[in-house]
Design a protein around this motif. Structure first.
Motif, PDB file in Angstrom:
ATOM      1  N   LEU A  53      -2.504 -20.580   1.994  1.00  0.00           N
ATOM      2  CA  LEU A  53      -1.080 -20.733   2.274  1.00  0.00           C
ATOM      3  C   LEU A  53      -0.583 -19.765   3.340  1.00  0.00           C
ATOM      4  CD1 LEU A  53       0.290 -21.046  -1.372  1.00  0.00           C
ATOM      5  CD2 LEU A  53       0.068 -22.879   0.311  1.00  0.00           C
ATOM      6  N   VAL A  54      -1.198 -18.599   3.415  1.00  0.00           N
ATOM      7  CA  VAL A  54      -0.670 -17.553   4.276  1.00  0.00           C
ATOM      8  C   VAL A  54      -1.160 -17.733   5.699  1.00  0.00           C
ATOM      9  CG1 VAL A  54      -0.578 -15.071   4.673  1.00  0.00           C
ATOM     10  CG2 VAL A  54      -0.504 -15.959   2.351  1.00  0.00           C
ATOM     11  N   SER A  55      -0.240 -17.688   6.642  1.00  0.00           N
ATOM     12  CA  SER A  55      -0.614 -17.850   8.042  1.00  0.00           C
ATOM     13  C   SER A  55      -0.572 -16.540   8.810  1.00  0.00           C
ATOM     14  CB  SER A  55       0.306 -18.866   8.726  1.00  0.00           C
ATOM     15  OG  SER A  55       1.653 -18.430   8.646  1.00  0.00           O
ATOM     16  N   ILE A  56      -0.028 -15.487   8.201  1.00  0.00           N
ATOM     17  CA  ILE A  56       0.029 -14.193   8.859  1.00  0.00           C
ATOM     18  C   ILE A  56      -1.366 -13.577   8.863  1.00  0.00           C
ATOM     19  CG2 ILE A  56       1.032 -11.880   8.787  1.00  0.00           C
ATOM     20  CD1 ILE A  56       3.489 -13.123   7.453  1.00  0.00           C
ATOM     21  N   ASP A  57      -1.886 -13.280  10.036  1.00  0.00           N
ATOM     22  CA  ASP A  57      -3.282 -12.881  10.152  1.00  0.00           C
ATOM     23  C   ASP A  57      -3.603 -11.611   9.375  1.00  0.00           C
ATOM     24  OD1 ASP A  57      -1.769 -11.309  11.853  1.00  0.00           O
ATOM     25  OD2 ASP A  57      -3.162 -11.415  13.541  1.00  0.00           O
ATOM     26  N   THR A  58      -2.685 -10.639   9.359  1.00  0.00           N
ATOM     27  CA  THR A  58      -2.974  -9.407   8.634  1.00  0.00           C
ATOM     28  C   THR A  58      -3.078  -9.640   7.129  1.00  0.00           C
ATOM     29  OG1 THR A  58      -0.588  -8.946   8.709  1.00  0.00           O
ATOM     30  CG2 THR A  58      -1.984  -7.825  10.336  1.00  0.00           C
ATOM     31  N   GLY A  89       2.748 -18.271   0.454  1.00  0.00           N
ATOM     32  CA  GLY A  89       3.258 -19.085   1.536  1.00  0.00           C
ATOM     33  C   GLY A  89       4.186 -18.307   2.447  1.00  0.00           C
ATOM     34  N   SER A  90       4.716 -17.206   1.941  1.00  0.00           N
ATOM     35  CA  SER A  90       5.552 -16.331   2.765  1.00  0.00           C
ATOM     36  C   SER A  90       5.029 -14.901   2.761  1.00  0.00           C
ATOM     37  CB  SER A  90       6.998 -16.344   2.266  1.00  0.00           C
ATOM     38  OG  SER A  90       7.073 -15.910   0.927  1.00  0.00           O
ATOM     39  N   ARG A 136       4.410  -7.571   7.927  1.00  0.00           N
ATOM     40  CA  ARG A 136       3.024  -7.939   8.231  1.00  0.00           C
ATOM     41  C   ARG A 136       2.010  -7.004   7.577  1.00  0.00           C
ATOM     42  NH1 ARG A 136       1.442 -10.841  12.421  1.00  0.00           N
ATOM     43  NH2 ARG A 136      -0.247  -9.376  12.828  1.00  0.00           N
ATOM     44  N   GLY A 137       2.390  -5.753   7.416  1.00  0.00           N
ATOM     45  CA  GLY A 137       1.425  -4.785   6.943  1.00  0.00           C
ATOM     46  C   GLY A 137       0.301  -4.625   7.947  1.00  0.00           C
ATOM     47  N   TYR A 138      -0.876  -4.307   7.445  1.00  0.00           N
ATOM     48  CA  TYR A 138      -2.049  -4.088   8.293  1.00  0.00           C
ATOM     49  C   TYR A 138      -3.240  -4.820   7.694  1.00  0.00           C
ATOM     50  CZ  TYR A 138       0.919  -0.348  10.049  1.00  0.00           C
ATOM     51  OH  TYR A 138       1.971   0.352  10.566  1.00  0.00           O
TER      52      TYR A 138
END
Length: 197
Positions: free
Chosen positions: A23-28, A94-95, A123-125
């Motif tokens: 679900l997650v699209s944020i690369d980090t 998802g978010s 985003r974090g790391y």
């Protein structure tokens, strides 16, 4: 209270299992999640490296076990000696990423303080993600008379050689570091453990 918690757990599990695709699209977030997932099935010994109020876990052996993994959820029991009441649940929402602490009584029922945690807010790391206490957790802490915990921020850190679990808030810090270079025999089944379906 236990019925509400059981319903919360059921809804959370159903939502995860209804859509097993990532679900997650944020690369980090993905990189962080997958780095922990790479250790699925393994267990590791930890030691307290920071504790500014004293001996939080006593002299107990501390073991984390990346016990079950799907594309959207990780179950990581945290054993404190013979106490098998704790499981960290890391979920793709998802978010972002959500961390929950599943605490059980020895008979498998929900502890009065359970399913607290938080959700990423940035985003974090690749190696570090933070989870500030969410609204449910803050209300639980207020109802339990531990209002200082409403400022809790949990952090998880994953590196090639070690994993860190950290709790921080004003005037409080505790951290456990786990050695990923030396897997150990996984402990027994956690109390009231709910496998991923």
């Amino acid at each position: 209270m236990n019925k509400i918690l059981a319903l919360l757990f059921t809804v959370l599990s159903a939502a995860v299992n209804a859509n097993p695709a990532p679900l997650v699209s944020i690369d980090t977030h993905d990189t962080f999640f997958n780095a922990i997932k790479a250790h699925c099935g393994k267990a590791f010994v930890g030691k307290v490296t920071k504790d500014n109020v004293g001996n939080t876990f006593g002299d107990n052996t501390l073991i984390m076990h990346v016990r079950e993994c799907s594309n959207t959820q990780l179950h990581i029991p945290f054993h404190v000696g013979d106490d098998a009441s704790r499981t960290w649940i890391l979920t793709k929402t998802g978010s972002g990423l959500m961390l929950k602490h599943d605490h059980r009584n020895e008979d498998g029922s929900f502890h009065t303080s359970t399913m607290y945690g938080g959700h990423t807010t940035d985003r974090g790391y690749n190696e570090v993600q933070s989870f500030p206490a969410d609204a449910y957790s803050k209300q639980l802490f207020i109802d339990s008379g531990i209002t200082a915990s409403t400022d809790n921020v949990w952090q998880m850190m994953i590196y090639p050689t070690h994993f860190n679990y950290r709790l921080v808030r004003p005037a409080r810090e505790v951290q456990v570091d786990f050695d990923l270079t030396n897997p150990v025999e996984p402990p027994g089944t956690p109390w009231g453990y709910e496998p991923i379906n």
